[in-house]
Design an enzyme around this catalytic site. Structure first.
Site, short mmCIF file in Angstrom:
data_model
loop_
_atom_site.label_atom_id
_atom_site.label_comp_id
_atom_site.label_asym_id
_atom_site.label_seq_id
_atom_site.Cartn_x
_atom_site.Cartn_y
_atom_site.Cartn_z
N ASP A 140 46.85 3.25 32.30
CA ASP A 140 46.75 4.66 31.93
C ASP A 140 46.54 4.75 30.42
O ASP A 140 47.39 4.29 29.66
CB ASP A 140 48.05 5.37 32.35
CG ASP A 140 47.93 6.88 32.29
OD1 ASP A 140 46.86 7.37 31.85
OD2 ASP A 140 48.89 7.56 32.68
N MET A 141 45.41 5.31 29.99
CA MET A 141 45.13 5.43 28.56
C MET A 141 46.08 6.47 27.94
O MET A 141 46.35 7.50 28.55
CB MET A 141 43.67 5.84 28.33
CG MET A 141 42.65 4.84 28.83
SD MET A 141 42.72 3.25 27.97
CE MET A 141 42.02 3.70 26.39
N ASP B 80 40.60 8.41 32.77
CA ASP B 80 41.46 7.66 31.85
C ASP B 80 42.45 6.74 32.56
O ASP B 80 43.39 6.25 31.95
CB ASP B 80 42.23 8.62 30.95
CG ASP B 80 43.26 9.43 31.71
OD1 ASP B 80 43.09 9.60 32.93
OD2 ASP B 80 44.22 9.91 31.09
N GLU B 81 42.27 6.50 33.87
CA GLU B 81 43.17 5.56 34.53
C GLU B 81 42.48 4.80 35.65
O GLU B 81 41.42 5.19 36.13
CB GLU B 81 44.45 6.25 35.02
CG GLU B 81 44.26 7.50 35.83
CD GLU B 81 45.62 8.14 36.15
OE1 GLU B 81 46.24 7.74 37.13
OE2 GLU B 81 46.02 9.06 35.40
#
Length: 346
Positions: free
Chosen positions: A9-10, A106-107
């Site tokens: 996860d960013m 983003d994940e």
DNA sequence: TCTGGGGTCCTACAGCCA
DNA sequence: TCTGTGGCTGTAGGACCC
């Protein structure tokens, strides 16, 4: 066989990309959402950690965020540049193992069951690679399934690494609030709190029969398993869309039929453009209308054949619109194409 | 007074048909 | 021919996710 699933996860992704584009933002509260104008309609997509100190979080109306922190920097969503960074980040993950599931911009999940290194070494490789290619940090969760891996990645942020084992369920999963469980949103949280269930452990103390009574067969069974950390779902490595849609919220609620019709035609045009770009035809068109009091209606029309003709999609959308009585101001209007079929092209 | 946009999945119900 | 039943499809709405 025990699987080894990694969730990546960013950290505050959109804000992190903006800070990288413009380092002068670092250390200041930054809020990204809508058109970047806190006096207009829109919600927060991402707030950086500075802004979160003021109570600002995702999905909060921009106007509310502005009230909480008037000196925050508000920026519009620059989807193209986030997508570019996302592709760099996904390329790093793909180099670890091609068994990857995209879970949003983003994940992602990786199934690293066949990767020989220890979890710690794999996590280090990911973090180093992502930092090198994007300049950004991510948080990582590792467990035997997707459900637990995702909960794990959320436990230490930013730049964290959490490994959950089978014997961590009681100590680490059960004390968490129910809202941390994937699939429990505000409605289910309220329902559970009414019957005095506040933690995942308390949820796990309910019988299957009890859960099915409250939530139905499918969701009851899901909650029973999830609260015990059980999840056999596989990674989805290939995905086809089931619908293509466009919707818009008016800056001010409208009563004028002409502007509603004009917007509906424009949305239909955009949906058709997206369908053609991706090579799909559709058989069903659904429109959505939300009134000023937030009452939301949908009307659907299924056509005789699959089509990507702008005229046919627009006609179907207008046939749906005719079936709705426009006796209140309209806040939002949307067009969705479903029942998709991939076009036959060489 | 405020509550985006693009998706997925589930449930309930109605109509049709064997 | 009438009635019941069960499957399938289309429609509408709701909850949830990022």
């Amino acid at each position: 066989m025990q699987r080894r699933i990694i969730h990546i996860d960013m950290d505050a992704f959109f804000a992190a990309v903006e800070e990288k584009k413009n380092p002068a933002l670092i250390g200041k509260p930054v809020v990204i959402g809508g058109g970047g104008n806190p006096n207009k309609r829109g919600v927060v997509s991402t707030a950086n950690y500075e802004a979160r100190k003021y109570g600002i979080h995702s999905a909060m109306p921009l106007r509310t965020a502005h009230k909480l922190c008037p000196h925050a920097i508000f920026l519009p969503v620059d989807y193209e540049s986030y997508l570019q960074t996302s592709q760099q980040f996904k390329a790093v993950l793909f180099s670890i193992t091609p068994v990857m599931e995209n879970a949003g911009i983003d994940e992602a999940f990786l199934d690293a069951s066949a990767v020989p290194e220890t979890p710690e070494i794999i996590a280090d490789k990911i973090k180093t690679g992502v930092k090198e290619k994007t300049g950004l940090t991510c948080s990582i969760g590792i467990a035997s399934n997707k459900l637990l891996a995702k909960i794990a990645s959320d436990m230490r942020k930013p730049d964290g690494l959490t490994i959950l084992n089978e014997n961590d369920i009681e100590d680490k999963l059960w004390p968490l609030p129910i809202r941390k469980l994937y699939g429990i949103g505000p409605k289910t949280e309220a329902h559970l709190k009414k019957i005095e269930i506040e933690t995942i452990g308390q949820l796990a103390s309910l019988t299957l029969e009890n859960l099915i009574e409250h939530f139905g067969n499918s969701y009851g069974q899901y909650l029973y398993d999830a609260s015990r950390g059980i999840d056999d779902s596989p990674l989805i490595t290939h995905w086809e869309p089931k619908s293509i849609s466009r919707e818009t919220t008016f800056q001010e609620d409208v009563k004028n039929w002409q502007s509603i019709a004009r917007t509906l035609a424009e949305l239909a045009r955009e949906v058709v453009a997206d369908m053609r770009d991706d090579g799909y035809s559709a058989k069903t068109v659904t429109i959505k209308i939300r009134f000023s009091d937030f009452q939301t209606l949908t009307r659907a029309k299924t056509m005789a054949d699959y089509t990507n003709s702008e005229e046919e999609i627009r006609k179907a959308a207008f046939a749906c619109l005719k079936r709705i009585e426009l006796n209140k101001r309209v806040r939002l209007i949307g067009v969705r194409a479903t029942n998709l079929a991939k076009d036959q092209r060489q």
